[in-house]
Design an enzyme around this catalytic site. Structure first.
Site, PDB file in Angstrom:
ATOM      1  N   HIS A 115       0.858  -1.183   0.000  1.00 32.84           N
ATOM      2  CA  HIS A 115       0.000   0.000   0.000  1.00 32.84           C
ATOM      3  C   HIS A 115       0.897   1.236   0.000  1.00 32.84           C
ATOM      4  CE1 HIS A 115      -3.416  -2.619   1.769  1.00 32.84           C
ATOM      5  NE2 HIS A 115      -3.596  -2.439   0.475  1.00 32.84           N
ATOM      6  N   ALA A 116       0.702   2.078  -1.002  1.00 32.01           N
ATOM      7  CA  ALA A 116       1.656   3.130  -1.314  1.00 32.01           C
ATOM      8  C   ALA A 116       1.924   4.081  -0.147  1.00 32.01           C
ATOM      9  CB  ALA A 116       1.158   3.910  -2.527  1.00 32.01           C
ATOM     10  N   ARG A 117       0.897   4.436   0.591  1.00 30.01           N
ATOM     11  CA  ARG A 117       1.051   5.473   1.613  1.00 30.01           C
ATOM     12  C   ARG A 117       1.700   4.978   2.899  1.00 30.01           C
ATOM     13  NH1 ARG A 117      -5.413   6.283   2.611  1.00 30.01           N
ATOM     14  NH2 ARG A 117      -5.935   4.246   3.493  1.00 30.01           N
ATOM     15  N   ARG A 144      -3.151   5.070  -1.871  1.00 29.49           N
ATOM     16  CA  ARG A 144      -3.036   3.706  -1.345  1.00 29.49           C
ATOM     17  C   ARG A 144      -2.822   2.661  -2.438  1.00 29.49           C
ATOM     18  NH1 ARG A 144      -5.605   0.167   2.764  1.00 29.49           N
ATOM     19  NH2 ARG A 144      -6.576  -1.629   1.752  1.00 29.49           N
ATOM     20  N   ASN A 202      -3.692  -5.495  -2.377  1.00 28.47           N
ATOM     21  CA  ASN A 202      -3.892  -6.568  -1.408  1.00 28.47           C
ATOM     22  C   ASN A 202      -5.321  -7.107  -1.427  1.00 28.47           C
ATOM     23  OD1 ASN A 202      -2.579  -8.282   0.427  1.00 28.47           O
ATOM     24  ND2 ASN A 202      -3.447  -7.181   2.178  1.00 28.47           N
ATOM     25  N   ARG A 203      -6.024  -6.852  -2.526  1.00 29.43           N
ATOM     26  CA  ARG A 203      -7.323  -7.479  -2.792  1.00 29.43           C
ATOM     27  C   ARG A 203      -7.323  -8.107  -4.188  1.00 29.43           C
ATOM     28  NH1 ARG A 203      -7.161  -5.712   1.596  1.00 29.43           N
ATOM     29  NH2 ARG A 203      -8.784  -4.668   2.826  1.00 29.43           N
ATOM     30  N   TYR A 234      -0.985   0.832   9.614  1.00 28.51           N
ATOM     31  CA  TYR A 234      -0.653   0.820  11.017  1.00 28.51           C
ATOM     32  C   TYR A 234      -1.701   0.014  11.804  1.00 28.51           C
ATOM     33  CZ  TYR A 234      -4.521   4.188  11.481  1.00 28.51           C
ATOM     34  OH  TYR A 234      -5.762   4.793  11.456  1.00 28.51           O
ATOM     35  N   TYR A 262     -10.584  -7.443  10.049  1.00 29.06           N
ATOM     36  CA  TYR A 262     -11.849  -7.515   9.320  1.00 29.06           C
ATOM     37  C   TYR A 262     -11.680  -8.481   8.167  1.00 29.06           C
ATOM     38  CZ  TYR A 262      -9.218  -3.921   6.756  1.00 29.06           C
ATOM     39  OH  TYR A 262      -8.235  -3.227   6.108  1.00 29.06           O
TER      40      TYR A 262
END
Length: 415
Positions: free
Chosen positions: A178-180, A236, A253-254, A307, A357
């Site tokens: 995830h980029a951020r 992201r 990541n999906r 995070y 989740y």
């Protein structure tokens, strides 16, 4: 109204200059106290996806949910939460101010390895130059491997670290999915440095590199990462095409093939968790998957995020558990005990769906079910929301030291 016009003008000016600004954006925290409130937040999420960026999504009763909201939507969102009996607090009052404090804009510095700053965030070009330098100065244990190119033509590179040998167990570590989430690649770079400086002088590190091969991939989503540096600090996703002419990028990541078509997957092309046009539609995801499948004897697969301070196992697509879940969790618990001993931080362990989740199409589910890798983890590094995705550079060393302690515990299980 005058204040609103100033904010809008600043946002438009930022777009014209090529970098998105977040002046006046706030991060709001709400904590569901019961199942009804949890369902209410989940329902609100579906209705607010265009207005709100959920930094931490609704998952469990008692677990905080963080929402980033534009200044002109703050009052309406807080009122909507109040209508549903949900109290909210502001944890970040001005996101742009935190960006400026924690994400310094520097020109590239392609310094030699001896002058490389591990306490700073780096561009992709700096990281690629660093990979070359590591290989050049440590040819006995380090090898840079370019495994392909991203959609926009950037190199996808891996560092193999270990004494040459055959049939060694492999430990795969990737970050920057995830980029951020800048802390994850920065943490990885410093951990490599700890291995390099310890080899030959520290018996534990020397033994690990003699008996195991570590494959480090600092930036698994280079197009998104560079976009987060040049255009939008909170970007992201990838930068690929979607089903919408208005929106760009899928959640890498999906996008993995395991349960990609699960009903829980987001088909909303503008959403942060959009699954993509098809399994492996994202070039970077497809390239990594093919490369990992070509490796033999991979024992551990880690995809590092941030995070929330979690160390998670499969599955994400369901609360059901893999047959070796308890073994994976036991090892994670031991690793987190070592991590806590460094700086005192607590990381929760458990399955992705169990403690965070449900998230189908994830890398670790694919690694477990398709690649057949026995130990698969998706860590969420520090912190728990004070900075969130905007961790300051002063966090890099503490993060690397604590995660390094955990990595050593896991690796020692296979040598």
């Amino acid at each position: 109204m005058a204040v609103l016009r100033v904010i809008l003008l600043a946002a438009l000016l930022g777009l014209c200059l090529g970098k998105k600004r977040y002046d006046g954006y706030k991060v709001i925290r709400v904590t569901p106290g019961d199942d009804f409130q949890l369902r209410s937040i989940a329902d609100l999420k579906r209705g607010l996806e265009d207005k709100v960026d959920f930094w931490a999504e609704p998952s469990h009763v008692g677990k905080s949910v963080d929402l980033m909201v534009a200044p002109f939507d703050v009052d309406s969102v807080q009122d909507l939460l109040a209508v549903h009996g949900l109290e909210s607090t502001v944890t970040i009052d001005d996101v742009q101010q935190v960006i400026e404090e924690t994400s310094p804009d520097r020109p590239d510095n392609l310094a030699a390895l001896s002058n490389f700053r591990y306490d700073q965030y780096h561009s992709l070009d700096e990281i690629l130059a660093w990979l070359n330098d590591v290989q050049g100065e440590h040819p006995n244990i380090a090898q840079r491997i370019d495994i392909g190119y991203s959609l926009e033509g950037r190199k996808l590179s891996v560092l193999k670290l270990g004494k040459p040998g055959s049939s060694k167990p492999i430990f795969w570590l990737m970050s920057g999915t995830h980029a951020r989430e800048w802390l994850s690649p920065a943490t990885q770079l410093k951990m490599v440095d700890l291995f390099l400086t310890g080899y030959g002088s520290n018996s534990e590190i020397t033994n690990l590199l003699d008996k195991m091969d570590f494959y480090w991939m600092p930036i698994a989503n280079p197009d998104g990462y560079e976009y987060s540096r040049s255009n939008d600090r909170l970007w992201r996703k990838t930068r690929g095409k979607t089903s919408s002419s208005w929106c760009t990028g899928a959640d890498p990541n999906r996008n993995w093939s395991d349960h990609w078509d699960d009903p829980s997957q987001s088909t909303y092309a503008c959403g942060q968790t959009y699954r993509g046009l098809s399994p492996f539609s994202e070039v970077c995801v497809d390239t990594v998957a093919k490369y990992v499948l070509g490796l033999s004897n991979v024992q551990v697969f880690i995809d590092m995020h941030c995070y929330s301070q979690l160390w998670m196992t499969p599955y994400g697509w369901s609360t059901s558990l893999p047959s070796n879940y308890q073994a994976q969790k036991n090892l994670a618990d031991s690793a987190m005990a070592a991590l806590k001993a460094v700086n005192g931080l607590n990381f929760q362990t458990g399955s992705i769906a169990g403690i965070l989740y449900e998230a189908a199409g994830s890398s670790v589910d694919w690694a477990q079910n398709v690649a057949g890798i026995p130990y698969c983890y998706a860590p969420e590094l520090r912190d728990t929301g004070y900075y969130g995705f905007l961790m300051p550079e002063s966090s890099i060393y503490p993060s690397a030291n604590e995660v390094f302690a955990a990595i050593k515990v896991i690796a020692n299980n296979f040598v």
